[in-house]
Design a protein around this motif. Sequence first.
Motif, PDB file in Angstrom:
ATOM      1  N   GLU A   1      45.003  40.787  20.059  1.00 25.50           N
ATOM      2  CA  GLU A   1      43.714  40.262  20.525  1.00 25.50           C
ATOM      3  C   GLU A   1      43.919  39.229  21.627  1.00 25.50           C
ATOM      4  N   ALA A   2      44.895  38.342  21.440  1.00 21.37           N
ATOM      5  CA  ALA A   2      45.180  37.316  22.447  1.00 21.37           C
ATOM      6  C   ALA A   2      45.691  37.954  23.736  1.00 21.37           C
ATOM      7  N   LEU A   3      46.539  38.972  23.604  1.00 21.40           N
ATOM      8  CA  LEU A   3      47.041  39.667  24.786  1.00 21.40           C
ATOM      9  C   LEU A   3      45.890  40.330  25.540  1.00 21.40           C
ATOM     10  N   SER A   4      44.994  40.954  24.816  1.00 22.81           N
ATOM     11  CA  SER A   4      43.830  41.588  25.433  1.00 22.81           C
ATOM     12  C   SER A   4      42.972  40.564  26.164  1.00 22.81           C
ATOM     13  N   PHE A   5      42.743  39.426  25.534  1.00 21.82           N
ATOM     14  CA  PHE A   5      41.972  38.356  26.167  1.00 21.82           C
ATOM     15  C   PHE A   5      42.667  37.870  27.440  1.00 21.82           C
ATOM     16  N   GLY A   6      43.970  37.674  27.374  1.00 18.12           N
ATOM     17  CA  GLY A   6      44.722  37.202  28.535  1.00 18.12           C
ATOM     18  C   GLY A   6      44.693  38.195  29.681  1.00 18.12           C
ATOM     19  N   ILE A   7      44.810  39.483  29.371  1.00 20.48           N
ATOM     20  CA  ILE A   7      44.751  40.512  30.408  1.00 20.48           C
ATOM     21  C   ILE A   7      43.363  40.537  31.039  1.00 20.48           C
ATOM     22  N   ASN A   8      42.327  40.414  30.217  1.00 20.39           N
ATOM     23  CA  ASN A   8      40.962  40.376  30.732  1.00 20.39           C
ATOM     24  C   ASN A   8      40.759  39.165  31.650  1.00 20.39           C
ATOM     25  N   GLU A   9      41.260  38.011  31.242  1.00 23.51           N
ATOM     26  CA  GLU A   9      41.129  36.805  32.054  1.00 23.51           C
ATOM     27  C   GLU A   9      41.885  36.959  33.371  1.00 23.51           C
ATOM     28  N   LEU A  10      43.073  37.555  33.322  1.00 26.43           N
ATOM     29  CA  LEU A  10      43.850  37.797  34.528  1.00 26.43           C
ATOM     30  C   LEU A  10      43.097  38.733  35.473  1.00 26.43           C
ATOM     31  N   ALA A  11      42.488  39.777  34.936  1.00 27.90           N
ATOM     32  CA  ALA A  11      41.715  40.715  35.761  1.00 27.90           C
ATOM     33  C   ALA A  11      40.537  40.007  36.425  1.00 27.90           C
ATOM     34  N   CYS A  12      39.833  39.206  35.662  1.00 31.31           N
ATOM     35  CA  CYS A  12      38.686  38.474  36.227  1.00 31.31           C
ATOM     36  C   CYS A  12      39.123  37.545  37.351  1.00 31.31           C
TER      37      CYS A  12
ATOM     38  N   ALA B   1      39.592  36.175  43.092  1.00 30.45           N
ATOM     39  CA  ALA B   1      40.457  35.774  44.207  1.00 30.45           C
ATOM     40  C   ALA B   1      40.369  36.782  45.352  1.00 30.45           C
ATOM     41  N   LEU B   2      40.397  38.072  45.035  1.00 30.46           N
ATOM     42  CA  LEU B   2      40.279  39.087  46.083  1.00 30.46           C
ATOM     43  C   LEU B   2      38.910  39.053  46.748  1.00 30.46           C
ATOM     44  N   ALA B   3      37.870  38.825  45.957  1.00 35.65           N
ATOM     45  CA  ALA B   3      36.519  38.760  46.509  1.00 35.65           C
ATOM     46  C   ALA B   3      36.409  37.603  47.503  1.00 35.65           C
ATOM     47  N   ARG B   4      36.977  36.466  47.165  1.00 35.94           N
ATOM     48  CA  ARG B   4      36.947  35.317  48.080  1.00 35.94           C
ATOM     49  C   ARG B   4      37.747  35.609  49.347  1.00 35.94           C
ATOM     50  N   GLU B   5      38.917  36.227  49.154  1.00 35.88           N
ATOM     51  CA  GLU B   5      39.784  36.548  50.281  1.00 35.88           C
ATOM     52  C   GLU B   5      39.113  37.545  51.230  1.00 35.88           C
ATOM     53  N   ARG B   6      38.416  38.516  50.666  1.00 30.95           N
ATOM     54  CA  ARG B   6      37.764  39.563  51.469  1.00 30.95           C
ATOM     55  C   ARG B   6      36.343  39.195  51.883  1.00 30.95           C
ATOM     56  N   ASP B   7      35.842  38.091  51.378  1.00 32.26           N
ATOM     57  CA  ASP B   7      34.458  37.665  51.632  1.00 32.26           C
ATOM     58  C   ASP B   7      33.473  38.762  51.199  1.00 32.26           C
ATOM     59  N   GLU B   8      33.715  39.293  50.005  1.00 31.60           N
ATOM     60  CA  GLU B   8      32.857  40.314  49.403  1.00 31.60           C
ATOM     61  C   GLU B   8      32.476  39.860  48.006  1.00 31.60           C
ATOM     62  N   SER B   9      31.530  40.537  47.394  1.00 23.55           N
ATOM     63  CA  SER B   9      31.137  40.184  46.032  1.00 23.55           C
ATOM     64  C   SER B   9      32.185  40.708  45.052  1.00 23.55           C
ATOM     65  N   PRO B  10      32.301  40.061  43.903  1.00 22.73           N
ATOM     66  CA  PRO B  10      33.234  40.560  42.883  1.00 22.73           C
ATOM     67  C   PRO B  10      32.919  41.997  42.462  1.00 22.73           C
ATOM     68  N   GLN B  11      31.652  42.362  42.427  1.00 21.75           N
ATOM     69  CA  GLN B  11      31.293  43.731  42.033  1.00 21.75           C
ATOM     70  C   GLN B  11      31.836  44.746  43.040  1.00 21.75           C
ATOM     71  N   VAL B  12      31.687  44.455  44.324  1.00 21.64           N
ATOM     72  CA  VAL B  12      32.198  45.363  45.360  1.00 21.64           C
ATOM     73  C   VAL B  12      33.707  45.509  45.233  1.00 21.64           C
ATOM     74  N   VAL B  13      34.409  44.397  45.039  1.00 26.60           N
ATOM     75  CA  VAL B  13      35.866  44.421  44.914  1.00 26.60           C
ATOM     76  C   VAL B  13      36.288  45.191  43.661  1.00 26.60           C
ATOM     77  N   ALA B  14      35.659  44.916  42.528  1.00 25.49           N
ATOM     78  CA  ALA B  14      36.030  45.594  41.280  1.00 25.49           C
ATOM     79  C   ALA B  14      35.816  47.097  41.398  1.00 25.49           C
ATOM     80  N   ARG B  15      34.711  47.510  41.964  1.00 26.86           N
ATOM     81  CA  ARG B  15      34.447  48.946  42.122  1.00 26.86           C
ATOM     82  C   ARG B  15      35.451  49.585  43.079  1.00 26.86           C
ATOM     83  N   ALA B  16      35.796  48.875  44.143  1.00 21.09           N
ATOM     84  CA  ALA B  16      36.785  49.404  45.094  1.00 21.09           C
ATOM     85  C   ALA B  16      38.159  49.556  44.441  1.00 21.09           C
ATOM     86  N   LEU B  17      38.559  48.575  43.638  1.00 23.59           N
ATOM     87  CA  LEU B  17      39.854  48.642  42.954  1.00 23.59           C
ATOM     88  C   LEU B  17      39.936  49.826  41.995  1.00 23.59           C
ATOM     89  N   LEU B  18      38.803  50.165  41.406  1.00 20.20           N
ATOM     90  CA  LEU B  18      38.769  51.278  40.458  1.00 20.20           C
ATOM     91  C   LEU B  18      38.435  52.616  41.126  1.00 20.20           C
TER      92      LEU B  18
END
Length: 99
Positions: A61-72, A77-94
């Motif tokens: 459970e802790a590992l899952s939480f940590g992985i989720n936090e790392l993903a968020c 960080a990528l959204a800020r770097e790309r000047d895009e919304s987190p939703q746009v970045v997450a969808r692009a990554l997937l």
Amino acid sequence: MFERLRKVGRGGTRDGAGAAAPTPSRKRPHNLFEAAATYVSARVEDDEDAMAEAATWVSPEALSFGINELACRAVVALARERDESPQVVARALLGLPAA
């Protein structure tokens, strides 16, 4: 004065006599963020041994939480770097189409 406080904090007495012997250093246990970082980086590098080791450091459970936090944090960080919304970045990554 500060030297006295340091000695008291290490187990000595206020007058400086009877300083306690240092305790043997114990290895610090891994925390869930260290486990998540190790697990994810091992997964990227396809290192099954490191993944298995990191999975033993904390509960699933802790590992899952940590992985989720790392993903968020990575998406933010990528959204800020790309000047895009987190939703746009997450969808692009997937590889999902834009919403």
